[in-house]
Design an enzyme around this catalytic site. Structure first.
Site, PDB file in Angstrom:
ATOM      1  N   CYS A  54       6.999  17.954 -71.851  1.00  0.00           N
ATOM      2  CA  CYS A  54       7.392  19.690 -71.865  1.00  0.00           C
ATOM      3  C   CYS A  54       7.670  19.831 -70.422  1.00  0.00           C
ATOM      4  O   CYS A  54       8.399  21.039 -70.125  1.00  0.00           O
ATOM      5  CB  CYS A  54       6.248  20.386 -72.461  1.00  0.00           C
ATOM      6  SG  CYS A  54       4.624  20.283 -71.497  1.00  0.00           S
ATOM      7  N   GLN A  55       7.320  19.057 -69.435  1.00  0.00           N
ATOM      8  CA  GLN A  55       7.634  19.771 -68.207  1.00  0.00           C
ATOM      9  C   GLN A  55       8.930  19.797 -67.813  1.00  0.00           C
ATOM     10  O   GLN A  55       9.323  21.091 -67.059  1.00  0.00           O
ATOM     11  CB  GLN A  55       7.087  18.641 -67.037  1.00  0.00           C
ATOM     12  CG  GLN A  55       5.681  18.151 -67.040  1.00  0.00           C
ATOM     13  CD  GLN A  55       5.091  17.085 -68.059  1.00  0.00           C
ATOM     14  OE1 GLN A  55       5.742  17.019 -68.980  1.00  0.00           O
ATOM     15  NE2 GLN A  55       3.902  16.457 -67.866  1.00  0.00           N
TER      16      GLN A  55
END
Length: 190
Positions: free
Chosen positions: A110-111
């Site tokens: 998700c970064q």
């Protein structure tokens, strides 16, 4: 009944799933509770791998008998080739490594899409891991997929990122995409 239903799909006893970007095993626990069997998992983070192994060594011991085969460290070793090969050969390579399954579960990184990150999306190497999921969809054609990410994925790059993901899923044969944001605090969780 504790089965999850989606049109003709019932997840429960006799169902199989794979757990990509598995973390410590949230998807694994949920699907195990429904009676489904995990036939392949992948997680690169050493601490998460150790926790996953601890959490599921008694529930899914077959994953850990030959960890290189069924508890993969790096999904790109399965979905990419070191040499130039045809798309058909790449799909065969994936089928050789990942057994047949009913449901693909993936909490892909998700970064690259997070409001708190650099928001590089597909320009971040980790953001491109979605495309490895896509290759598995073409190779194995599961009956359903569950993808988990951050809330900002829906608005990242003015909505272009989710539009790209939706388009690729539709092209792969998964046209009915349902998106929703789940807030842990709405369920009494931190």
């Amino acid at each position: 009944s504790s089965d999850v239903c989606s049109s003709d799909l019932k997840v429960g006893k006799g169902s199989t799933f794979i757990d990509l970007f598995a973390g410590v095993g949230g998807f694994h626990q949920a699907f195990h509770n429904l009676g489904a069997e995990c036939v392949f998992a992948s997680e690169w983070n050493p601490a998460a791998r150790e926790t996953y192994r601890h959490n599921f060594r008694n529930i899914s011991p077959h994953l850990f008998r030959d960890e290189d085969a069924f508890f993969n460290r790096d999904i790109t070793e399965v979905t990419q080739s070191q040499k130039r090969i045809s798309k058909a050969d790449l799909l065969d390579q994936i089928r050789d490594r990942i057994p047949e399954f009913d449901v693909l579960c993936a909490g892909f990184p998700c970064q690259p899409f997070s409001q708190a990150g650099h928001k590089l999306g597909f320009d971040d190497e980790r953001g491109n891991l979605f495309f490895d999921i896509e290759k598995i969809l073409y190779a194995r054609r599961p009956r359903a997929i569950f993808l988990e990410n951050v809330r900002h994925l829906l608005s990242h790059d003015n909505g272009n990122t989710i539009k790209e993901i939706r388009g690729r899923l539709k092209k792969a044969g998964y046209g009915d995409v349902f998106e929703f944001v789940v807030k842990a605090s709405d369920h009494g969780l931190p």
